[in-house]
Design an enzyme around this catalytic site. Structure first.
Site, mmCIF file in Angstrom:
data_model
loop_
_atom_site.group_PDB
_atom_site.id
_atom_site.type_symbol
_atom_site.label_atom_id
_atom_site.label_comp_id
_atom_site.label_asym_id
_atom_site.label_seq_id
_atom_site.Cartn_x
_atom_site.Cartn_y
_atom_site.Cartn_z
ATOM 1 N N LEU A 52 115.997 25.284 60.563
ATOM 2 C CA LEU A 52 115.718 24.264 59.712
ATOM 3 C C LEU A 52 114.236 23.442 59.841
ATOM 4 O O LEU A 52 113.818 22.846 59.022
ATOM 5 C CB LEU A 52 117.047 23.134 59.621
ATOM 6 N N GLU A 86 120.486 13.918 53.452
ATOM 7 C CA GLU A 86 119.486 13.207 53.288
ATOM 8 C C GLU A 86 118.566 13.662 54.634
ATOM 9 O O GLU A 86 117.056 13.880 54.327
ATOM 10 C CB GLU A 86 119.375 11.609 53.287
ATOM 11 N N ARG A 88 127.010 16.227 46.525
ATOM 12 C CA ARG A 88 127.259 15.286 45.344
ATOM 13 C C ARG A 88 128.742 14.940 44.996
ATOM 14 O O ARG A 88 129.626 15.921 45.269
ATOM 15 C CB ARG A 88 126.304 15.494 44.299
ATOM 16 N N CYS A 118 105.802 7.104 29.339
ATOM 17 C CA CYS A 118 104.964 7.304 30.201
ATOM 18 C C CYS A 118 103.450 7.149 29.970
ATOM 19 O O CYS A 118 102.824 7.864 29.174
ATOM 20 C CB CYS A 118 105.270 8.841 30.826
ATOM 21 N N TYR A 157 113.682 4.857 53.175
ATOM 22 C CA TYR A 157 114.273 5.719 52.167
ATOM 23 C C TYR A 157 115.718 6.223 52.652
ATOM 24 O O TYR A 157 116.641 6.048 51.433
ATOM 25 C CB TYR A 157 113.204 6.803 52.250
ATOM 26 N N GLN A 203 111.500 16.996 54.038
ATOM 27 C CA GLN A 203 110.511 18.081 54.482
ATOM 28 C C GLN A 203 111.032 19.240 54.173
ATOM 29 O O GLN A 203 110.395 20.311 54.594
ATOM 30 C CB GLN A 203 109.885 18.046 55.785
ATOM 31 N N ASP A 245 110.771 7.860 47.940
ATOM 32 C CA ASP A 245 110.206 8.961 48.685
ATOM 33 C C ASP A 245 109.046 9.496 48.037
ATOM 34 O O ASP A 245 108.505 9.052 47.047
ATOM 35 C CB ASP A 245 111.044 9.803 49.236
HETATM 36 FE FE1 SF4 Z 1 106.243 12.874 34.739
HETATM 37 FE FE2 SF4 Z 1 105.289 13.921 32.365
HETATM 38 FE FE3 SF4 Z 1 107.708 12.815 32.523
HETATM 39 FE FE4 SF4 Z 1 105.545 11.435 32.949
HETATM 40 S S1 SF4 Z 1 106.105 12.415 31.035
HETATM 41 S S2 SF4 Z 1 107.180 11.185 33.816
HETATM 42 S S3 SF4 Z 1 104.183 12.771 33.707
HETATM 43 S S4 SF4 Z 1 107.214 14.659 33.396
#
Ligand code: SF4
Length: 346
Positions: free
Chosen positions: A77, A34, A22, A205, A117, A39, A135
Protein backbone atom coordinates in the site's frame (compact mmCIF):
# COMPACT_ATOMS: atom_id res chain seq x y z
CA UNK A 1 -30.04 23.75 4.60
CA UNK A 2 -27.88 25.61 2.02
CA UNK A 3 -29.21 25.11 -1.55
CA UNK A 4 -25.75 23.83 -2.53
CA UNK A 5 -25.88 21.25 0.26
CA UNK A 6 -29.35 19.99 -0.63
CA UNK A 7 -28.43 19.70 -4.33
CA UNK A 8 -25.30 17.80 -3.35
CA UNK A 9 -27.13 15.43 -0.98
CA UNK A 10 -29.84 14.73 -3.57
CA UNK A 11 -27.07 13.84 -6.06
CA UNK A 12 -25.35 11.68 -3.41
CA UNK A 13 -28.57 9.78 -2.76
CA UNK A 14 -28.68 8.86 -6.46
CA UNK A 15 -24.99 8.48 -7.30
CA UNK A 16 -22.98 7.64 -4.15
CA UNK A 17 -20.22 5.15 -4.76
CA UNK A 18 -20.83 1.81 -3.09
CA UNK A 19 -17.75 1.29 -0.92
CA UNK A 20 -17.15 -1.36 1.74
CA UNK A 21 -16.40 1.19 4.47
CA UNK A 22 -19.73 2.94 4.04
CA UNK A 23 -23.01 2.19 5.78
CA UNK A 24 -21.47 1.75 9.24
CA UNK A 25 -21.30 4.04 12.21
CA UNK A 26 -18.04 2.56 13.37
CA UNK A 27 -15.18 4.94 14.12
CA UNK A 28 -12.50 2.24 13.86
CA UNK A 29 -13.60 1.16 10.37
CA UNK A 30 -13.80 4.77 9.21
CA UNK A 31 -10.35 5.43 10.64
CA UNK A 32 -8.82 2.44 8.83
CA UNK A 33 -10.44 3.45 5.54
CA UNK A 34 -9.34 7.07 5.84
CA UNK A 35 -5.78 6.07 6.71
CA UNK A 36 -5.64 3.77 3.68
CA UNK A 37 -7.18 6.34 1.34
CA UNK A 38 -4.58 9.03 2.03
CA UNK A 39 -2.49 9.34 -1.16
CA UNK A 40 -3.94 6.07 -2.45
CA UNK A 41 -6.57 5.32 -5.08
CA UNK A 42 -9.91 3.88 -3.99
CA UNK A 43 -9.44 0.93 -6.40
CA UNK A 44 -6.23 -0.06 -4.59
CA UNK A 45 -7.77 0.27 -1.13
CA UNK A 46 -10.73 -1.93 -2.08
CA UNK A 47 -8.64 -5.10 -1.86
CA UNK A 48 -6.61 -4.10 1.21
CA UNK A 49 -9.41 -2.86 3.42
CA UNK A 50 -11.35 -6.13 3.88
CA UNK A 51 -8.12 -8.12 4.36
CA UNK A 52 -6.85 -5.68 6.97
CA UNK A 53 -10.14 -5.78 8.85
CA UNK A 54 -10.32 -9.55 8.82
CA UNK A 55 -6.78 -9.63 10.24
CA UNK A 56 -7.48 -6.80 12.76
CA UNK A 57 -11.27 -6.80 13.26
CA UNK A 58 -11.21 -4.40 16.20
CA UNK A 59 -9.19 -1.51 17.50
CA UNK A 60 -7.96 -3.68 20.39
CA UNK A 61 -6.77 -6.45 18.04
CA UNK A 62 -4.78 -3.87 16.09
CA UNK A 63 -3.32 -2.33 19.25
CA UNK A 64 -2.20 -5.74 20.54
CA UNK A 65 -0.61 -6.92 17.28
CA UNK A 66 3.17 -6.83 16.73
CA UNK A 67 4.30 -3.95 14.50
CA UNK A 68 5.67 -6.41 11.90
CA UNK A 69 2.19 -7.97 11.47
CA UNK A 70 0.65 -4.55 10.86
CA UNK A 71 3.32 -3.66 8.30
CA UNK A 72 2.85 -7.05 6.64
CA UNK A 73 -0.91 -6.42 6.29
CA UNK A 74 -0.07 -3.02 4.78
CA UNK A 75 2.55 -4.45 2.41
CA UNK A 76 2.22 -2.91 -1.06
CA UNK A 77 0.00 0.00 0.00
CA UNK A 78 2.99 2.30 0.49
CA UNK A 79 3.36 5.28 2.82
CA UNK A 80 4.02 2.90 5.70
CA UNK A 81 4.09 5.67 8.27
CA UNK A 82 0.28 5.57 7.97
CA UNK A 83 0.26 1.96 9.18
CA UNK A 84 2.64 2.67 12.04
CA UNK A 85 0.66 5.73 13.11
CA UNK A 86 -2.61 3.82 12.96
CA UNK A 87 -1.10 1.08 15.11
CA UNK A 88 0.37 3.55 17.62
CA UNK A 89 -2.89 5.50 17.60
CA UNK A 90 -4.85 2.33 18.40
CA UNK A 91 -2.56 1.73 21.38
CA UNK A 92 -3.08 5.31 22.49
CA UNK A 93 -6.88 4.96 22.25
CA UNK A 94 -6.71 1.77 24.33
CA UNK A 95 -4.51 3.42 26.97
CA UNK A 96 -6.11 6.87 27.15
CA UNK A 97 -9.69 6.54 25.95
CA UNK A 98 -10.77 3.08 27.11
CA UNK A 99 -10.63 1.69 23.56
CA UNK A 100 -13.17 4.14 22.11
CA UNK A 101 -12.18 6.96 19.75
CA UNK A 102 -13.37 10.26 21.21
CA UNK A 103 -16.21 12.09 19.41
CA UNK A 104 -14.62 15.48 19.72
CA UNK A 105 -12.44 16.22 16.66
CA UNK A 106 -10.08 18.42 18.73
CA UNK A 107 -9.48 15.53 21.12
CA UNK A 108 -9.18 13.11 18.23
CA UNK A 109 -6.36 15.18 16.75
CA UNK A 110 -4.20 14.37 19.76
CA UNK A 111 -4.11 10.74 18.60
CA UNK A 112 -1.21 9.49 16.49
CA UNK A 113 -1.96 9.63 12.77
CA UNK A 114 -5.15 11.70 13.08
CA UNK A 115 -4.86 15.13 11.50
CA UNK A 116 -7.59 17.72 10.91
CA UNK A 117 -8.95 15.99 7.79
CA UNK A 118 -9.13 12.51 9.33
CA UNK A 119 -10.63 13.88 12.56
CA UNK A 120 -13.34 15.66 10.55
CA UNK A 121 -14.03 12.57 8.48
CA UNK A 122 -14.30 10.22 11.47
CA UNK A 123 -16.32 12.65 13.60
CA UNK A 124 -18.82 13.39 10.84
CA UNK A 125 -19.14 9.90 9.34
CA UNK A 126 -19.02 7.77 12.49
CA UNK A 127 -20.45 10.17 15.07
CA UNK A 128 -22.63 12.59 13.02
CA UNK A 129 -20.70 15.61 14.33
CA UNK A 130 -21.28 18.53 11.90
CA UNK A 131 -17.67 19.35 11.04
CA UNK A 132 -15.97 19.52 7.63
CA UNK A 133 -13.21 17.22 6.37
CA UNK A 134 -10.99 19.27 4.07
CA UNK A 135 -8.55 17.42 1.84
CA UNK A 136 -7.19 18.04 -1.67
CA UNK A 137 -10.48 16.97 -3.28
CA UNK A 138 -12.48 19.38 -1.19
CA UNK A 139 -10.01 22.21 -1.85
CA UNK A 140 -10.43 21.62 -5.57
CA UNK A 141 -14.24 21.49 -5.49
CA UNK A 142 -14.62 24.56 -3.28
CA UNK A 143 -11.99 26.59 -5.15
CA UNK A 144 -14.00 26.07 -8.32
CA UNK A 145 -17.42 26.44 -6.74
CA UNK A 146 -16.54 29.74 -5.07
CA UNK A 147 -14.08 30.98 -7.70
CA UNK A 148 -11.07 31.09 -5.38
CA UNK A 149 -8.18 32.18 -7.57
CA UNK A 150 -5.41 32.74 -5.03
CA UNK A 151 -2.78 30.17 -4.03
CA UNK A 152 -4.85 27.41 -2.42
CA UNK A 153 -1.97 26.43 -0.15
CA UNK A 154 -1.50 29.95 1.26
CA UNK A 155 -2.64 30.20 4.86
CA UNK A 156 -5.27 32.88 4.25
CA UNK A 157 -6.81 31.02 1.31
CA UNK A 158 -6.75 27.76 3.19
CA UNK A 159 -8.56 29.38 6.12
CA UNK A 160 -11.18 30.76 3.78
CA UNK A 161 -11.76 27.36 2.19
CA UNK A 162 -12.09 25.77 5.63
CA UNK A 163 -14.66 28.38 6.64
CA UNK A 164 -16.65 27.83 3.44
CA UNK A 165 -16.46 24.07 3.93
CA UNK A 166 -17.69 24.40 7.54
CA UNK A 167 -20.60 26.63 6.51
CA UNK A 168 -21.82 23.99 4.05
CA UNK A 169 -21.94 21.07 6.51
CA UNK A 170 -25.55 20.49 7.55
CA UNK A 171 -26.37 19.51 11.14
CA UNK A 172 -28.32 16.60 9.70
CA UNK A 173 -26.34 14.08 7.61
CA UNK A 174 -22.88 15.70 8.06
CA UNK A 175 -21.11 12.46 7.20
CA UNK A 176 -23.10 12.00 4.00
CA UNK A 177 -22.41 15.60 3.06
CA UNK A 178 -18.65 15.19 3.50
CA UNK A 179 -18.70 11.92 1.58
CA UNK A 180 -20.75 13.60 -1.17
CA UNK A 181 -18.05 16.26 -1.60
CA UNK A 182 -15.42 13.49 -1.68
CA UNK A 183 -17.39 11.60 -4.34
CA UNK A 184 -17.96 14.72 -6.40
CA UNK A 185 -14.24 15.51 -6.32
CA UNK A 186 -13.31 11.93 -7.19
CA UNK A 187 -15.77 11.30 -10.00
CA UNK A 188 -17.04 14.62 -11.45
CA UNK A 189 -15.03 17.63 -10.29
CA UNK A 190 -11.80 15.79 -11.06
CA UNK A 191 -8.31 17.29 -11.42
CA UNK A 192 -7.66 18.75 -14.86
CA UNK A 193 -10.87 19.08 -16.82
CA UNK A 194 -13.97 18.47 -14.69
CA UNK A 195 -17.13 16.86 -16.05
CA UNK A 196 -19.35 19.90 -15.42
CA UNK A 197 -22.13 18.53 -17.62
CA UNK A 198 -22.78 15.86 -14.98
CA UNK A 199 -22.37 18.14 -11.99
CA UNK A 200 -25.27 18.83 -9.63
CA UNK A 201 -23.65 22.12 -8.60
CA UNK A 202 -23.02 23.71 -12.00
CA UNK A 203 -25.72 26.34 -11.55
CA UNK A 204 -23.95 27.53 -8.36
CA UNK A 205 -20.42 27.22 -9.68
CA UNK A 206 -18.33 30.35 -10.22
CA UNK A 207 -15.60 28.61 -12.23
CA UNK A 208 -18.13 26.86 -14.47
CA UNK A 209 -19.76 30.19 -15.25
CA UNK A 210 -16.38 31.89 -15.75
CA UNK A 211 -15.08 28.97 -17.84
CA UNK A 212 -11.80 28.54 -15.94
CA UNK A 213 -12.51 25.42 -13.88
CA UNK A 214 -9.56 23.55 -15.42
CA UNK A 215 -7.20 26.24 -14.05
CA UNK A 216 -8.38 25.83 -10.46
CA UNK A 217 -7.32 25.37 -7.76
CA UNK A 218 -4.23 27.58 -8.03
CA UNK A 219 -1.42 25.48 -6.62
CA UNK A 220 2.29 26.20 -6.20
CA UNK A 221 4.46 24.40 -8.76
CA UNK A 222 5.51 20.97 -7.50
CA UNK A 223 9.24 20.56 -6.94
CA UNK A 224 10.81 18.08 -9.35
CA UNK A 225 11.42 14.71 -7.72
CA UNK A 226 14.99 13.91 -6.81
CA UNK A 227 16.27 10.81 -8.63
CA UNK A 228 18.69 8.81 -6.48
CA UNK A 229 20.68 6.00 -8.12
CA UNK A 230 21.30 2.83 -6.09
CA UNK A 231 22.88 -0.55 -6.49
CA UNK A 232 20.68 -3.20 -4.87
CA UNK A 233 22.74 -6.26 -4.09
CA UNK A 234 21.33 -9.74 -3.56
CA UNK A 235 23.99 -11.57 -1.53
CA UNK A 236 23.23 -15.27 -1.45
CA UNK A 237 24.76 -17.52 1.16
CA UNK A 238 23.57 -21.09 0.59
CA UNK A 239 19.80 -20.91 0.69
CA UNK A 240 19.81 -17.57 2.53
CA UNK A 241 19.96 -13.98 1.34
CA UNK A 242 21.23 -10.93 3.18
CA UNK A 243 18.57 -8.42 4.24
CA UNK A 244 18.19 -5.49 6.59
CA UNK A 245 15.19 -4.14 8.45
CA UNK A 246 15.22 -0.43 7.68
CA UNK A 247 15.59 2.07 10.49
CA UNK A 248 15.41 5.20 8.29
CA UNK A 249 12.14 7.17 8.34
CA UNK A 250 11.41 6.12 4.74
CA UNK A 251 10.14 2.50 4.80
CA UNK A 252 11.10 2.09 8.47
CA UNK A 253 10.49 -1.43 9.73
CA UNK A 254 10.40 -2.96 6.23
CA UNK A 255 12.98 -5.39 4.93
CA UNK A 256 15.26 -4.51 2.03
CA UNK A 257 18.34 -5.95 0.39
CA UNK A 258 21.64 -4.09 0.88
CA UNK A 259 21.66 -0.86 -1.11
CA UNK A 260 24.57 1.36 -2.09
CA UNK A 261 24.02 4.88 -3.30
CA UNK A 262 25.46 5.83 -6.68
CA UNK A 263 25.37 4.71 -10.29
CA UNK A 264 27.83 1.89 -9.57
CA UNK A 265 29.29 -0.76 -11.84
CA UNK A 266 29.42 -4.40 -10.69
CA UNK A 267 33.00 -4.01 -9.48
CA UNK A 268 32.23 -0.73 -7.68
CA UNK A 269 29.20 -2.33 -6.03
CA UNK A 270 31.32 -5.23 -4.81
CA UNK A 271 33.95 -2.85 -3.44
CA UNK A 272 31.31 -0.78 -1.61
CA UNK A 273 29.64 -3.91 -0.23
CA UNK A 274 32.86 -5.55 0.94
CA UNK A 275 33.92 -2.37 2.70
CA UNK A 276 30.61 -1.85 4.44
CA UNK A 277 29.59 -5.44 5.17
CA UNK A 278 33.04 -7.00 5.64
CA UNK A 279 32.07 -10.03 3.58
CA UNK A 280 34.11 -11.62 0.84
CA UNK A 281 32.03 -11.51 -2.34
CA UNK A 282 32.30 -12.82 -5.87
CA UNK A 283 31.96 -10.23 -8.67
CA UNK A 284 28.25 -9.40 -8.89
CA UNK A 285 26.25 -10.28 -11.95
CA UNK A 286 24.07 -7.43 -13.24
CA UNK A 287 20.50 -8.71 -13.21
CA UNK A 288 18.35 -5.82 -14.39
CA UNK A 289 17.08 -2.50 -13.19
CA UNK A 290 14.04 -1.07 -11.42
CA UNK A 291 12.56 2.28 -10.58
CA UNK A 292 10.41 3.13 -7.61
CA UNK A 293 8.64 6.46 -7.27
CA UNK A 294 7.99 7.92 -3.83
CA UNK A 295 6.30 11.28 -3.26
CA UNK A 296 9.45 13.40 -3.34
CA UNK A 297 12.07 11.06 -4.69
CA UNK A 298 12.72 8.27 -7.12
CA UNK A 299 14.95 5.27 -6.50
CA UNK A 300 16.65 4.33 -9.75
CA UNK A 301 18.04 0.89 -8.97
CA UNK A 302 20.55 -1.36 -10.69
CA UNK A 303 20.09 -4.91 -9.48
CA UNK A 304 23.05 -7.16 -8.84
CA UNK A 305 23.38 -10.72 -7.62
CA UNK A 306 26.38 -12.23 -5.90
CA UNK A 307 27.33 -14.92 -3.44
CA UNK A 308 29.37 -15.47 -0.31
CA UNK A 309 30.32 -18.48 1.81
CA UNK A 310 27.41 -20.64 2.99
CA UNK A 311 28.47 -20.27 6.64
CA UNK A 312 29.20 -16.53 6.56
CA UNK A 313 27.87 -14.70 9.63
CA UNK A 314 25.56 -11.74 8.96
CA UNK A 315 27.16 -8.32 9.40
CA UNK A 316 25.87 -6.17 12.26
CA UNK A 317 22.42 -4.75 11.50
CA UNK A 318 21.74 -7.38 8.81
CA UNK A 319 20.28 -10.89 8.76
CA UNK A 320 20.72 -13.80 6.45
CA UNK A 321 17.09 -14.72 5.80
CA UNK A 322 16.23 -18.23 4.54
CA UNK A 323 14.65 -17.91 1.08
CA UNK A 324 11.62 -19.86 2.31
CA UNK A 325 10.97 -17.22 5.03
CA UNK A 326 11.18 -14.03 2.99
CA UNK A 327 7.44 -14.10 2.31
CA UNK A 328 6.78 -13.80 6.08
CA UNK A 329 8.56 -10.43 6.31
CA UNK A 330 7.03 -7.03 5.54
CA UNK A 331 8.59 -6.02 2.23
CA UNK A 332 8.21 -2.76 0.33
CA UNK A 333 7.06 -2.73 -3.29
CA UNK A 334 10.39 -1.02 -4.08
CA UNK A 335 12.04 -4.45 -3.64
CA UNK A 336 9.64 -6.35 -5.93
CA UNK A 337 11.94 -6.47 -8.94
CA UNK A 338 14.88 -7.63 -6.80
CA UNK A 339 12.70 -10.24 -5.09
CA UNK A 340 11.61 -11.64 -8.44
CA UNK A 341 15.25 -12.59 -9.05
CA UNK A 342 15.19 -15.00 -6.13
CA UNK A 343 14.01 -18.48 -6.92
CA UNK A 344 12.39 -20.30 -5.35
CA UNK A 345 10.42 -17.65 -3.46
CA UNK A 346 8.13 -18.64 -0.62
FE1 SF4 B 1 -16.58 21.26 -10.46
FE2 SF4 B 1 -17.67 21.81 -12.83
FE3 SF4 B 1 -19.19 21.11 -10.78
FE4 SF4 B 1 -18.01 23.46 -10.80
S1 SF4 B 1 -19.59 22.74 -12.21
S2 SF4 B 1 -18.11 22.08 -9.07
S3 SF4 B 1 -16.08 22.96 -11.80
S4 SF4 B 1 -17.66 19.84 -11.80
Amino acid sequence: MEPITSALLAWYDRCARVLPWRGFHDAYRTWVSEAMLQQTRVETVLSYYPRFLSRFPSLSSLAEAPEADVLKAWEGLGYYSRARNLWKGAQQVMAEYGGVLPRNPEQMRKISGIGPYTAGAIASIAYDVPVPAVDGNVIRVLSRLYGIRSDAMARETRRRIEELAAALVPPERPGDHNQAVMDLGATVCVPGTPDCARCPLSSFCDAFIAGDAADLPVLPKAKPQKVIPYSVLLILSGNRVLMRQRTEPLLRGLWCFPMFEGDLSAEETRAAAEKKLRLSLSVPEEAGSARHVFTHRVWQMRLYKTGTEASAPAPEGYDFVPLSRIGDLPLPAAMNAALALLTPRA
